[in-house]
Design a protein around this motif. Structure first.
Motif, PDB file in Angstrom:
ATOM      1  N   PHE A 134     -27.145  18.875  11.063  1.00  0.00           N
ATOM      2  CA  PHE A 134     -25.724  19.112  10.848  1.00  0.00           C
ATOM      3  C   PHE A 134     -25.143  18.063   9.911  1.00  0.00           C
ATOM      4  O   PHE A 134     -24.333  18.380   9.033  1.00  0.00           O
ATOM      5  CB  PHE A 134     -24.963  19.148  12.176  1.00  0.00           C
ATOM      6  N   GLU A 135     -25.565  16.825  10.063  1.00  0.00           N
ATOM      7  CA  GLU A 135     -25.089  15.768   9.174  1.00  0.00           C
ATOM      8  C   GLU A 135     -25.574  16.008   7.742  1.00  0.00           C
ATOM      9  O   GLU A 135     -24.812  15.805   6.787  1.00  0.00           O
ATOM     10  CB  GLU A 135     -25.546  14.390   9.664  1.00  0.00           C
ATOM     11  N   ALA A 136     -26.806  16.446   7.567  1.00  0.00           N
ATOM     12  CA  ALA A 136     -27.325  16.736   6.226  1.00  0.00           C
ATOM     13  C   ALA A 136     -26.513  17.858   5.569  1.00  0.00           C
ATOM     14  O   ALA A 136     -26.197  17.793   4.373  1.00  0.00           O
ATOM     15  CB  ALA A 136     -28.805  17.109   6.291  1.00  0.00           C
ATOM     16  N   VAL A 137     -26.169  18.871   6.341  1.00  0.00           N
ATOM     17  CA  VAL A 137     -25.334  19.957   5.823  1.00  0.00           C
ATOM     18  C   VAL A 137     -23.958  19.414   5.460  1.00  0.00           C
ATOM     19  O   VAL A 137     -23.402  19.746   4.410  1.00  0.00           O
ATOM     20  CB  VAL A 137     -25.245  21.120   6.834  1.00  0.00           C
ATOM     21  N   TRP A 138     -23.387  18.564   6.310  1.00  0.00           N
ATOM     22  CA  TRP A 138     -22.080  17.983   6.014  1.00  0.00           C
ATOM     23  C   TRP A 138     -22.131  17.210   4.698  1.00  0.00           C
ATOM     24  O   TRP A 138     -21.209  17.328   3.872  1.00  0.00           O
ATOM     25  CB  TRP A 138     -21.617  17.054   7.135  1.00  0.00           C
ATOM     26  N   GLN A 139     -23.174  16.448   4.478  1.00  0.00           N
ATOM     27  CA  GLN A 139     -23.283  15.664   3.243  1.00  0.00           C
ATOM     28  C   GLN A 139     -23.326  16.568   2.015  1.00  0.00           C
ATOM     29  O   GLN A 139     -22.728  16.260   0.982  1.00  0.00           O
ATOM     30  CB  GLN A 139     -24.502  14.742   3.287  1.00  0.00           C
ATOM     31  N   ARG A 140     -24.009  17.697   2.120  1.00  0.00           N
ATOM     32  CA  ARG A 140     -24.066  18.668   1.014  1.00  0.00           C
ATOM     33  C   ARG A 140     -22.694  19.309   0.796  1.00  0.00           C
ATOM     34  O   ARG A 140     -22.261  19.498  -0.343  1.00  0.00           O
ATOM     35  CB  ARG A 140     -25.062  19.746   1.354  1.00  0.00           C
ATOM     36  N   ILE A 141     -22.011  19.632   1.890  1.00  0.00           N
ATOM     37  CA  ILE A 141     -20.658  20.187   1.794  1.00  0.00           C
ATOM     38  C   ILE A 141     -19.722  19.173   1.143  1.00  0.00           C
ATOM     39  O   ILE A 141     -18.912  19.527   0.276  1.00  0.00           O
ATOM     40  CB  ILE A 141     -20.137  20.622   3.182  1.00  0.00           C
ATOM     41  N   ASP A 142     -19.827  17.926   1.531  1.00  0.00           N
ATOM     42  CA  ASP A 142     -18.985  16.870   0.984  1.00  0.00           C
ATOM     43  C   ASP A 142     -19.197  16.736  -0.525  1.00  0.00           C
ATOM     44  O   ASP A 142     -18.238  16.678  -1.296  1.00  0.00           O
ATOM     45  CB  ASP A 142     -19.278  15.549   1.701  1.00  0.00           C
ATOM     46  N   ALA A 143     -20.456  16.717  -0.952  1.00  0.00           N
ATOM     47  CA  ALA A 143     -20.756  16.611  -2.384  1.00  0.00           C
ATOM     48  C   ALA A 143     -20.249  17.833  -3.139  1.00  0.00           C
ATOM     49  O   ALA A 143     -19.638  17.715  -4.212  1.00  0.00           O
ATOM     50  CB  ALA A 143     -22.264  16.436  -2.590  1.00  0.00           C
ATOM     51  N   ALA A 144     -20.487  19.015  -2.586  1.00  0.00           N
ATOM     52  CA  ALA A 144     -20.024  20.250  -3.224  1.00  0.00           C
ATOM     53  C   ALA A 144     -18.501  20.297  -3.243  1.00  0.00           C
ATOM     54  O   ALA A 144     -17.899  20.698  -4.245  1.00  0.00           O
ATOM     55  CB  ALA A 144     -20.580  21.463  -2.481  1.00  0.00           C
ATOM     56  N   GLY A 145     -17.889  19.893  -2.152  1.00  0.00           N
ATOM     57  CA  GLY A 145     -16.436  19.937  -2.049  1.00  0.00           C
ATOM     58  C   GLY A 145     -15.739  19.116  -3.119  1.00  0.00           C
ATOM     59  O   GLY A 145     -14.755  19.566  -3.716  1.00  0.00           O
TER      60      GLY A 145
END
Length: 158
Positions: A134-145
């Protein structure tokens, strides 16, 4: 403009992305009030349920509360002019394209690709994993965001 993030069940990836976008857009004066955010899932298994507890915990660890969100299924009415539908992965994109084939939307793309991130463009589904997933997904979302905010600034002339 309306941004709709779509994943499989609307309890992991799309609610985290919606929460991130909603919070960031609200803090961006040039975009606040100009962009509506939402999320949905392809399936109906979790309709009415809150996000997965691990998604809630992960978002909260980054200062974003998604606990009030409730899962919903992608509907025909979501495919309308002015809506940008951003899908979590290629499979979700393909199914969404089939559902909205006759509709007019601003765009229907993979979220990470639209954001301009380097491949891979699929946002891994953390549902079968643990907190680290979940944290890895959050990091990808953060970068994309962050890239999405930059692109929205350019496209809306903000």
């Amino acid at each position: 403009m309306r941004l709709l993030v779509v994943c499989l069940g609307n309890i992991c990836r799309s609610p985290m992305a919606e929460g991130w976008l909603q919070a960031r857009i609200a803090r961006t004066p040039a975009l606040a009030g100009r962009i509506e955010t939402d999320s949905a899932g392809l399936g109906d298994w979790h309709v009415g349920h809150p996000p997965d507890p691990r998604a809630i915990t992960t978002a909260a660890a980054h200062g974003i509360d998604i606990s009030g969100q409730r899962a919903r299924q992608l509907q025909a009415s979501d495919f309308r002019a002015g809506t940008l539908i951003l899908c979590a992965d290629a499979g979700t994109l393909q199914q969404a394209q089939r559902r909205g084939a006759a509709a007019t939307v601003a765009g229907l793309e993979r979220m990470l690709e639209w954001a301009g991130l380097a491949p891979p463009f699929d946002l891994h589904d953390p549902y079968q994993g643990g907190r680290a997933d979940f944290e890895a997904v959050w990091q990808r979302i953060d970068a994309a965001g962050e890239r999405m905010i930059e692109r929205l600034h350019r496209e809306l002339g903000a």
